[in-house]
Every structure is written in C-alpha cells, then in structure tokens.
Enzyme design. Structure first.
Site, PDB file in Angstrom:
ATOM      1  N   HIS A  94       8.489   4.704  -2.538  1.00 12.05           N
ATOM      2  CA  HIS A  94       7.149   4.089  -1.494  1.00 12.05           C
ATOM      3  C   HIS A  94       7.091   4.143  -0.395  1.00 12.05           C
ATOM      4  CE1 HIS A  94       3.821   1.198  -1.515  1.00 12.05           C
ATOM      5  NE2 HIS A  94       4.490   0.640  -0.463  1.00 12.05           N
ATOM      6  N   ASP A 118      -1.894 -10.106  -6.622  1.00 16.10           N
ATOM      7  CA  ASP A 118      -1.579  -9.262  -5.514  1.00 16.10           C
ATOM      8  C   ASP A 118      -2.812  -8.555  -5.022  1.00 16.10           C
ATOM      9  OD1 ASP A 118       0.200  -7.812  -3.225  1.00 16.10           O
ATOM     10  OD2 ASP A 118      -0.581  -6.045  -4.467  1.00 16.10           O
ATOM     11  N   ARG A 169      -6.480 -11.170   2.584  1.00 14.70           N
ATOM     12  CA  ARG A 169      -5.695 -10.877   3.850  1.00 14.70           C
ATOM     13  C   ARG A 169      -6.294 -10.090   4.478  1.00 14.70           C
ATOM     14  NH1 ARG A 169      -0.356  -8.936   1.364  1.00 14.70           N
ATOM     15  NH2 ARG A 169       0.018  -8.715   3.758  1.00 14.70           N
ATOM     16  N   SER A 212       4.074  -8.222  -1.363  1.00 14.78           N
ATOM     17  CA  SER A 212       3.102  -7.379  -2.012  1.00 14.78           C
ATOM     18  C   SER A 212       3.698  -6.081  -2.445  1.00 14.78           C
ATOM     19  CB  SER A 212       1.994  -6.989  -0.984  1.00 14.78           C
ATOM     20  OG  SER A 212       1.123  -6.170  -1.445  1.00 14.78           O
ATOM     21  N   LYS A 229       4.578  -5.069  -6.678  1.00 16.34           N
ATOM     22  CA  LYS A 229       4.156  -3.850  -7.335  1.00 16.34           C
ATOM     23  C   LYS A 229       5.411  -2.819  -7.967  1.00 16.34           C
ATOM     24  CE  LYS A 229       1.162  -2.626  -4.098  1.00 16.34           C
ATOM     25  NZ  LYS A 229       0.660  -3.805  -3.144  1.00 16.34           N
TER      26      LYS A 229
END
Length: 433
Positions: A84, A163, A170, A185, A189
């Site tokens: 990621h 989320d 946000r 966040s 995930k």
C-alpha cells in the site's frame, strides 16, 4: 448509552477516551445514530488534540468491526501479502510489484482506492485497461488470489464502511492531515482486507501528505504498531516524492510504464523501488527467504519473463485485455522544450500532478469523469543534463487548448541550473525491517 457531546468535550479538553467509548462512538456513527455534525466536531478535536496509541488502535478496531472482514491466509492456507502507498504522483508501483511477487509463488491480494486531487488511484489506472473489472465479490476475490496468485480490486461497500464515511467527512472538514486518523484509516482497510503481511510505501516530500521525513517516520511507526496489534507483519518504506515517481503521470501512460518495468526496461528510480518492495514482500512471505534472496528472485522473475506472464494472467482473469496496444492514446502529444542549457535541479511533483489533473487524468471531486489517455511523460528528471531546445517532457492531451495550458504548467514545474543537484535516492529509509 454514550453521549457524543460529552466525548467531544473531553477530547477537546485533551482527555483520553476509553476503548469502549471510541468503539461505541464509531459504531454508532456507522449505524446513523451519531450525526455528521457531531462526528465532524470529534474529528476536529482529534485534529488538534491527537489520539494516544490506545485510542488510535481502538479507532482502527472499531472501523474494522463496522463491516465485513476477510482472512485470506486462512482461506488459502498460505501467507498472503499486500502493498500500500500513502499516495503520490506517478505511483504505479502495485501494478508491477503484484505480478513479480505472484511470479515468485507468493499470493498477492489487494483492495485499492481511486485517486482524488493530484494523487492517482490504482483503480483508475487499471480501468484504463479495456474490460478490466475492479469490482469482484469477496468469494471471487479469494478464488482469484488462490487460482491466479494475484487480484487487485475495489474495496467492497461492506468492508470498513465506517472508514469510508469518516474519510468523506474528513475530506470536507479539513481534518484529513492528522497522523492518527491517517494511520487508522489505512490500517483498518489493510487488516480487514485479509493480507497477513504488508509493505507500506510512505511518501515524503512535495507531492506527499507527509512533507518531512520525521512526520513520515512517525506515521510509519504508528502503522507498524497498529499492524502488530492486529496480528499483521508490516514494513514501511519511506520514499522520495519531491518529484514524480518514474517518468509517467496519467493512467494508461502509467500502465505502459509498469509493463516496461516488468520487462526490465523501466525508469531507474521506479525499477529500484519495485524490486525493493517485491524483495521485502517475499521476505515477509512464507517462502522463508531473506531480503537478499527475495531481491534475487524478483530480478529473476523480470529477467526470465515470468513477471510479464503473471501480469497477463492477472489482467485476463479480471476480464481485461493485457495487450499494450489496447490501451488508449491521447490524440494530441506536445513537447515541453528546455529554454536553456543546464541540469534539472528540481521537478515539482505537485505541479506535474496538477497539470495531469487539469488535463483530465484525475478528479477534483469523487464524481468527476476521467480521461484515461491523457497525462504527462517526464523525459528529464532531477540531475539530468539538457541542452536548449531539447524536450523536457511530453504533454498528452485531449485537444490543443488543453495541451497549451498544460505545457506552461509542466514547464513551470522544472527548475534548471548550471550544476546538477546532489543525488537523492528514491528509498530514503526503512522502518520495521
């Protein structure tokens, strides 16, 4: 029953909330029992007061509990890996890392997102491939990872829905840039998505959320701790985002560059990051190899063609056409010429990213359409020598008017000087390795 106003007040005043309080607040928000205006106030209190490590994990865990979870390792009987990025300009790393890792015999399962603003999304890049399906059911996702060794899909609506709602809130209340909220966040995930081991690419610099190495390291350490508490093995790479990664910015252009890299002909900075991330994922896998052996195997998969073969199997499995000729091309291609002799001293990542955004390669709001063919190719990067009149970059545009506007923006992103700047590697540091 919690009283949201009381929790907001206590957090505003710097108090630490209990795990149960944060859990009830988040799950209540997911059930529409806590209104947006109160959750927005809570996020602003967190933005200014921060969260402790216990509070950050409680937030992460509550978001995971708000929806479905996947255990890929249990389903496959193997350790599944994932990669990621915190988001950058020209960051197509997963498109090359996934096939290399799969070619080495390690299952790679990833749920990705879309781009917003100057940062590109993996799903948008993949959708430039004709026929590619980003939406797979959970059973399809697991089966493809088992059979093909690789799947990259969109996050399902039932995975960490709290989320998804919280991030949208946000985004419109100026509370995105908080270390604890970013870490929770991302890791909610990653943990819910089912991979057992994750390499996180934390971008640092002009085109990144984290502008300094110190902030990036703090984010990395927080995410590693969240991963540890969630039973995941995590390594964080701190990587340079003061200039675009690789040479291309724009969806189909980036897919082409990922393919070039799988053939061993990618830009040096991008190729180095891809091989390093792949090596570390192999070291985190159940192959029981170290990073040196992982690097050797990754390089071998590129050299012998098995990485490209893995890419083609993966794209076909998700309904896409892996032929490079099937990718869309922009009707207008114009060059940005150097106005003087010299060296590229700086190449602004955000400036190039915004130029690509205005060409149509990205979206300002989540509902904006994307032109997958357009973007920017940076022919010269930091440290490169250039002569007056030589091309610095190419603008790939839908029409001449868009090309004209982008030419000026891309030219302004380049800073030329008499002497080359000090060399700066793409990999700045490793946390948790």
């Amino acid at each position: 029953m919690i009283r949201p106003a009381e929790l907001i007040q206590r957090k505003r005043d710097g108090e630490e909330l209990s795990t149960d309080e944060i859990t009830e607040l988040v799950l209540g928000y997911a059930r529409d029992e806590v209104p947006d205006y109160q959750m927005a106030a809570f996020c602003m209190a967190v933005y200014f007061r921060g969260l402790s490590s216990s509070e950050t994990f409680a937030l992460t865990d509550a978001m995971i509990r708000s929806g479905d979870t996947i255990d890929l390792g249990a389903a496959l009987g193997r350790r599944v890996v994932d990669k990621h990025s915190t988001g950058g300009v020209g960051d197509k790393t997963s498109l090359a890392v996934g096939p290399i890792v799969a070619a080495c015999g390690v299952p790679f399962g990833k749920m990705s997102g879309r781009g917003l603003g100057h940062t590109g999304g993996t799903l948008d890049k993949l959708e430039s491939i004709p026929g590619y399906r980003v939406e797979l059911g959970l059973d399809e996702f697991v089966e493809q990872v088992r059979e093909v060794g690789l799947a990259i899909v969109g996050q399902t609506a039932d995975l960490v829905p709290a989320d998804k709602r919280l991030y949208a809130l946000r985004d419109v209340t100026a509370t995105v840039d908080n270390l604890s909220l970013i870490a929770a966040s991302i890791m909610s995930k990653k943990i819910a998505g089912g991979a057992d081991a994750v390499v996180l690419d934390v971008k640092v610099g002009d085109g990144a959320f984290m502008k300094s190495a110190a902030d990036a390291r703090a984010l990395a350490e927080t995410m590693i701790e969240l991963g540890r508490r969630g039973g995941r093995r995590v390594v964080c790479l701190l990587t340079d985002m003061d200039q675009p990664l690789g040479r291309t910015v724009g969806n189909a252009l980036e897919v082409r560059e990922a393919l070039e890299t799988l053939r061993g002909a990618g830009p040096p900075d991008f190729q180095e990051l891809v091989l390093d991330a792949a090596a570390r994922l192999l070291a985190l896998s159940d192959l029981e190899v170290d990073e040196t052996e992982g690097r050797r195997r990754a390089e071998a998969a590129v050299a012998d063609g098995t990485a490209v073969a893995a890419y083609e199997r993966w794209i076909r499995a998700q309904g896409g056409d892996p032929d490079e000729e099937a990718l869309p091309t922009a009707p207008v291609v114009r060059e940005v010429a150097a106005r003087r002799d010299g060296h590229v001293v700086e190449l602004g990542a955000i400036a190039v990213g915004l130029a690509a955004l205005r060409l149509g390669a990205g979206r300002r709001t989540k509902d904006d359409p994307i032109d997958h063919s357009v973007g920017v190719r940076c022919l010269r990067k930091r440290g490169d020598a250039v002569e007056r009149g030589e091309p610095l970059a190419e603008v790939h545009a839908a029409d001449e008017a868009a090309a004209d506007a982008a030419l000026a923006e891309v030219e302004a992103a380049y800073s030329l000087g008499d002497e080359p700047p000090p060399q700066r590697p793409v990999l700045l540091d490793v946390v948790g390795g």
